[in-house]
Design a protein around this motif. Structure first.
Motif, PDB file in Angstrom:
ATOM      1  N   LEU A  37      -0.030   4.200   0.737  1.00 44.68           N
ATOM      2  CA  LEU A  37      -0.479   5.198   1.718  1.00 44.68           C
ATOM      3  C   LEU A  37      -0.123   4.814   3.152  1.00 44.68           C
ATOM      4  N   CYS A  38       0.446   3.616   3.346  1.00 42.91           N
ATOM      5  CA  CYS A  38       0.950   3.253   4.664  1.00 42.91           C
ATOM      6  C   CYS A  38       2.248   4.032   4.896  1.00 42.91           C
TER       7      CYS A  38
ATOM      8  N   HIS B 279      -3.833   0.878   8.175  1.00 43.33           N
ATOM      9  CA  HIS B 279      -4.345   0.444   6.874  1.00 43.33           C
ATOM     10  C   HIS B 279      -5.767  -0.120   6.946  1.00 43.33           C
TER      11      HIS B 279
ATOM     12  N   HIS C  84      -6.693   1.786   1.795  1.00 42.24           N
ATOM     13  CA  HIS C  84      -6.244   2.556   2.967  1.00 42.24           C
ATOM     14  C   HIS C  84      -7.179   3.758   3.174  1.00 42.24           C
TER      15      HIS C  84
ATOM     16  N   CYS D 118       0.829  -1.207   0.000  1.00 47.06           N
ATOM     17  CA  CYS D 118       0.000   0.000   0.000  1.00 47.06           C
ATOM     18  C   CYS D 118       0.867   1.261   0.000  1.00 47.06           C
TER      19      CYS D 118
HETATM   20 ZN   LIG Z   1      -2.134   1.281   3.743  1.00 42.60          ZN
END
Ligand SMILES: [Zn+2]
Length: 352
Positions: free
Chosen positions: A75-76, A121, A172, A73
């Motif tokens: 966006l983590c 997440h 996310h 991911c």
């Molecule tokens: Zn994430």
């Protein structure tokens, strides 16, 4: 709060990222060590001459990240040797320029940003604590103000698409902000209708609608200063509009305690959506705000959230009537939807 609790950095390709923290004292100094090609969005605006309506062509988005595994991911936070869009090993709320924007670049102008609500997440907006809601409101307000000042920006649109059923490409918890270089047609039309109402009858049309809805049977929840209702002519099976009881044009017009009340009511509505069916409801949500430099008396702040899920195993699709003629067909009576949402708040899994 703007000192320690907020920090702007540059990503490796030059994009801006801002950390908004729940409080001071967090180290967000990590550098982005990825080797990225220069950021060069190349969207185009094209005018549909038949409807006098802008269309955004963003062909570079075809190859953006689509439903990655949780361990990939973007966006983590960056951790354990994996480098993501967020250089810090943890964060509260971040906003940053979208790497695959719909807007931006010399031909189109405008700007697209991502807003991450949490570094967890598997969480969701509906699970955020009060303190985080305040930080999200602060980030939305800051970005509304700053993006409104960019040259050429005419409308700042804050929104969230949640659930792969409606095309969200990342799971996310995150939303987006589009700073359009034009006033989108629905916003322009609402302003025109409000102008006509003011000329013919005086006063604010949305304020009059709110008063009528409060007296009707479709109120879902009400706090001291805000009301959430299913509108009389809801387009979607479950659609809720949240309005301040006083006239306000945009999020920055609200005091901090008003914002807190609005955010808590919005979270309450999302939890009701979760309580409707046996699984999480996909939803779309957005803020209606005044266009940049527009007549603030004509614009009326509201939050709108709707789900295309009309039953546990059925989705509503925008088919020929909606897509071709612009005429919505709603399969659920708005009064029934309001009643179900009221019940969902008292007995659903997300009940507070
Ligand atoms: Zn994430």
């Amino acid at each position: 709060m703007d000192g320690d609790a907020q920090r702007a950095v540059r990503l490796a390709d030059g994009r801006e990222l801002i950390y908004f923290d729940d409080g001071p004292g967090h180290d967000r100094s990590a550098r982005d060590r990825r080797d990225l090609p220069p950021f060069a969005p190349s969207s185009q605006l094209r005018l549909d001459p038949l409807l006098d309506e802008w269309v955004i062509v963003a062909a570079h988005r075809q190859h953006r990240t689509n439903l990655p595994a949780a361990d990939a991911c973007p966006l983590c936070p960056s951790a354990g040797g994996r480098r993501t869009e967020i250089p810090a090993p943890g964060y509260h709320v971040v906003t940053f320029e979208n790497r695959y924007p719909s807007l931006g670049g010399p031909p189109a102008g405008g700007r697209c940003e991502v807003v991450c609500f949490t570094d967890e997440h598997g969480s969701s907006f509906s699970a955020l604590p009060d303190r985080r809601l305040a930080t999200v409101a602060r980030a939305w307000t800051h970005r509304t103000r700053e993006l409104s000042r960019l040259p050429g920006v005419r409308y700042v649109f804050v929104f969230e698409n949640r659930g792969d059923e409606i095309g969200a490409t990342l799971q996310h918890p995150h939303g987006q902000i589009y700073a359009y270089p034009f006033v989108p047609s629905r916003v322009a039309r609402a302003a025109e209708v409000a102008r006509r109402y003011r000329e013919e009858r005086g006063g604010c049309l949305p304020c009059a609608v709110v008063a009528a809805e409060r007296a009707g049977g479709r109120v879902v929840a009400e706090t001291g200063r805000f009301v959430a209702f299913v509108p009389e002519a809801a387009r979607w099976p479950f659609e809720v509009h949240i309005h301040p009881l006083r006239h306000a044009a945009s999020l920055p017009d609200l005091a901090e305690d008003e914002q807190a009340e609005l955010m808590a009511l919005y979270r309450d509505v999302l939890r009701r959506f979760e309580g409707l069916f046996e699984r999480p409801a996909p939803y779309m949500a957005h803020l209606d705000q005044a266009p940049v430099g527009g007549d603030a008396g004509l614009a009326h702040l509201s939050m709108r959230v709707f789900t295309p899920r009309r039953a546990a195993d059925k989705l509503k699709y925008l088919a020929a009537s909606e897509s071709g003629a612009g005429a919505f067909i709603n399969d659920v009576l708005p009064e029934d939807a309001a009643r179900m949402l009221r019940v969902a708040g008292s007995s659903g899994p997300g009940a507070v």
